[in-house]
Design a protein around this motif. Structure first.
Motif, short mmCIF file in Angstrom:
data_model
loop_
_atom_site.label_atom_id
_atom_site.label_comp_id
_atom_site.label_asym_id
_atom_site.label_seq_id
_atom_site.Cartn_x
_atom_site.Cartn_y
_atom_site.Cartn_z
N GLU A 270 0.82 -1.20 0.00
CA GLU A 270 0.00 0.00 0.00
C GLU A 270 0.86 1.26 0.00
O GLU A 270 0.52 2.26 -0.64
N VAL A 271 1.99 1.23 0.71
CA VAL A 271 2.87 2.40 0.78
C VAL A 271 3.53 2.64 -0.58
O VAL A 271 3.63 3.79 -1.05
N ILE A 272 3.98 1.56 -1.22
CA ILE A 272 4.60 1.70 -2.53
C ILE A 272 3.59 2.27 -3.53
O ILE A 272 3.92 3.14 -4.35
N ILE A 273 2.36 1.80 -3.47
CA ILE A 273 1.32 2.31 -4.37
C ILE A 273 1.05 3.79 -4.11
O ILE A 273 0.88 4.58 -5.05
N ALA A 274 1.03 4.19 -2.84
CA ALA A 274 0.82 5.60 -2.52
C ALA A 274 1.95 6.46 -3.08
O ALA A 274 1.72 7.55 -3.62
N LEU A 275 3.18 5.97 -2.95
CA LEU A 275 4.32 6.71 -3.49
C LEU A 275 4.28 6.77 -5.02
O LEU A 275 4.60 7.80 -5.63
N TRP A 327 14.08 7.47 3.81
CA TRP A 327 14.96 8.10 2.84
C TRP A 327 14.58 7.71 1.40
O TRP A 327 14.73 8.49 0.47
N PHE A 328 14.10 6.48 1.25
CA PHE A 328 13.83 6.01 -0.10
C PHE A 328 12.68 6.75 -0.77
O PHE A 328 12.51 6.69 -2.00
N VAL A 329 11.89 7.51 0.01
CA VAL A 329 10.82 8.33 -0.57
C VAL A 329 11.41 9.37 -1.53
O VAL A 329 10.80 9.74 -2.53
N GLY A 330 12.63 9.84 -1.22
CA GLY A 330 13.28 10.82 -2.08
C GLY A 330 13.45 10.33 -3.50
O GLY A 330 13.43 11.13 -4.46
N ALA A 331 13.64 9.01 -3.68
CA ALA A 331 13.78 8.46 -5.03
C ALA A 331 12.51 8.68 -5.84
O ALA A 331 12.55 9.03 -7.02
N TRP A 332 11.36 8.49 -5.20
CA TRP A 332 10.09 8.63 -5.91
C TRP A 332 9.81 10.09 -6.26
O TRP A 332 9.17 10.38 -7.28
N VAL A 333 10.32 11.00 -5.44
CA VAL A 333 10.20 12.43 -5.78
C VAL A 333 11.10 12.74 -6.98
O VAL A 333 10.68 13.43 -7.92
N ALA A 334 12.32 12.23 -6.96
CA ALA A 334 13.25 12.46 -8.08
C ALA A 334 12.70 11.88 -9.38
O ALA A 334 12.88 12.46 -10.46
N TRP A 335 11.99 10.76 -9.28
CA TRP A 335 11.51 10.08 -10.50
C TRP A 335 10.32 10.79 -11.14
O TRP A 335 9.87 10.38 -12.21
N ILE A 336 9.85 11.88 -10.54
CA ILE A 336 8.87 12.73 -11.23
C ILE A 336 9.47 13.25 -12.53
O ILE A 336 8.78 13.45 -13.53
#
Length: 433
Positions: A270-275, A327-336
């Protein structure tokens, strides 16, 4: 008052592009419901290891190589519109049977999952090649970037909606069926099935678009010669070189990036899907601006900046740990920033292809990059499993792979500056907005 000549000439074009965007939104809604993340988590629930995860990631890539035969097939059966819709419909049909086939077979369930995933992608890839050939005839060059940007926006909006429904199913399932702790795969299977129906429905808007079968590109000619020509044409060769190197840089960390959140960080589906939904939302906001930039200033410099941002993704995985997982949330922001790359690559693959024979070039562009990515992903998963089985400590191995992924993705950015931009041509449809 009667419409002017220009209004009469652009109205069919606007209608065609609107239907194409409806196709994009419906298809992406279904695609969001049955994302690769969902299939990977479904496989993990069935007991998959690193090599099996690599197989899920790589098998569709190998199937994509068969797209090279699509131009010859289309030359013998020159009905681009009908074939495009049929491929979309069939790919959803295969996907509809994927989850029941995989979960209904105690032995070999993962193999059935990979096989269905592979066939689904092959059919989908063929449909997409034909669609981009078709869109290349519909989208005037001076405004092609912004039109592709708009399509990318609808694709990302649809994916966000699909991810939202999939997230809701996964989070609501424990409340709806608290006794189903041993069947955590069920909401994933339901999500895949709903997504498959939507993928099939996405074929319907295509039927209302003008077929443009009178265009030379609708019937490929000298197909294998045209495919070979892609490797000798300087502009297309440089584009494919970047795509292949990018595929290597992405593929080397693919298995690690998909295993690390669940196995080490303990991150739920669920967290991965939200990200993923957050990332897609950002891409929907960025894509139209990227398209306008391309029409105004060209693609490669914008893509270079986007690639440097995208490259930082593995660094955030490297910083993440069980004690500080976020910290890994930053990757999903960068991948925008993938939005800029996606719009730029779609623009270049269509615009650099020979206008009168674009199917072979588009097929070659995708097939070669897919083959390279598939080989690297599969090799990476196999090496990862063997190193772990041989006693290598897992956490340092993850760290090494993530740092190598950052270096490789940063290095390939330089290839973007060597791309040859297509020459702009005047068109009577310059006023399309």
């Amino acid at each position: 008052m009667l419409p002017t000549m220009r209004q009469r000439s652009t109205t069919p074009l606007r209608r065609d592009l609107a239907l194409a965007n409806i196709n994009a939104a419906i298809w992406a809604f279904g695609n969001g419901l049955v994302s690769t993340t969902l299939v990977i988590y479904l496989a993990l629930e069935l007991g998959a290891a690193g090599f099996a995860i690599s197989g899920i990631l790589a098998a569709p890539r190998f199937a994509g190589v068969l797209r090279l035969g699509l131009p010859s097939f289309l030359a013998r059966l020159p009905h681009r519109k009908a074939l495009c819709a049929a491929f979309f419909l069939a790919s959803g049909g295969v996907l509809l049977g994927m989850a029941p086939a995989a979960t209904g077979v105690a032995a070999g369930g993962i193999a059935m999952l990979v096989l269905a995933w592979c066939v689904h992608h092959l059919l989908q890839y063929c449909g997409v090649v034909l669609l981009w050939s078709w869109l290349g005839d519909l989208m005037p060059l001076p405004v092609r970037g912004r039109l592709i940007g708009r399509r990318e926006r609808w694709l990302t909006i649809g994916r966000v909606a699909g991810l939202g429904v999939s997230f809701s199913l996964a989070t609501a399932w424990p409340w709806l069926s608290p006794e189903s702790a041993e069947t955590k795969w069920l909401p994933l299977a339901y999500s895949a099935s709903i997504g498959a129906v939507l993928l099939m429905a996405s074929a319907l808007p295509l039927l209302g678009i003008r077929s443009r079968e009178s265009q030379p590109s609708a019937t490929p000619h000298a197909t294998w010669k045209a495919i070979a020509h892609c490797f000798f044409d300087p502009a297309y060769r440089r584009l494919m070189t970047f795509s292949c190197c990018f595929a290597v840089a992405n593929g080397m960390t693919a298995a690690a990036q998909n295993l690390y959140p669940k196995r080490v960080l303990g991150i739920d589906y669920e967290v991965i899907i939200a990200l993923r939904a957050m990332m897609r939302g950002g891409q929907a906001a960025v894509a139209p601006a990227a398209g306008r930039w391309i029409d105004r200033s060209g693609a490669k410099r914008m893509m270079f900046g986007c690639q440097l941002i995208v490259a930082s993704g593995p660094l955030f995985y490297w910083l993440a740990s069980a004690e500080a997982p976020w910290w890994f949330v930053g990757a999903w922001v960068a991948w925008i920033a993938y939005a800029g790359l996606n719009v730029g690559l779609d623009h270049l693959k269509v615009t650099l292809a020979p206008p009168k024979n674009n199917v072979p070039a588009i097929a070659a562009y995708h097939a070669v990059a897919d083959l390279v990515n598939g080989l690297v992903v599969l090799a990476g998963g196999l090496v990862f499993d063997r190193l772990v089985a041989g006693g290598t400590e897992v956490l340092p191995l993850y760290g090494t792979l993530f740092l190598a992924g950052w270096v490789a993705r940063t290095a390939v950015a330089g290839l973007l500056l060597r791309l040859i931009e297509p020459a702009r041509r005047n068109s009577e449809a310059d006023n399309v907005r």
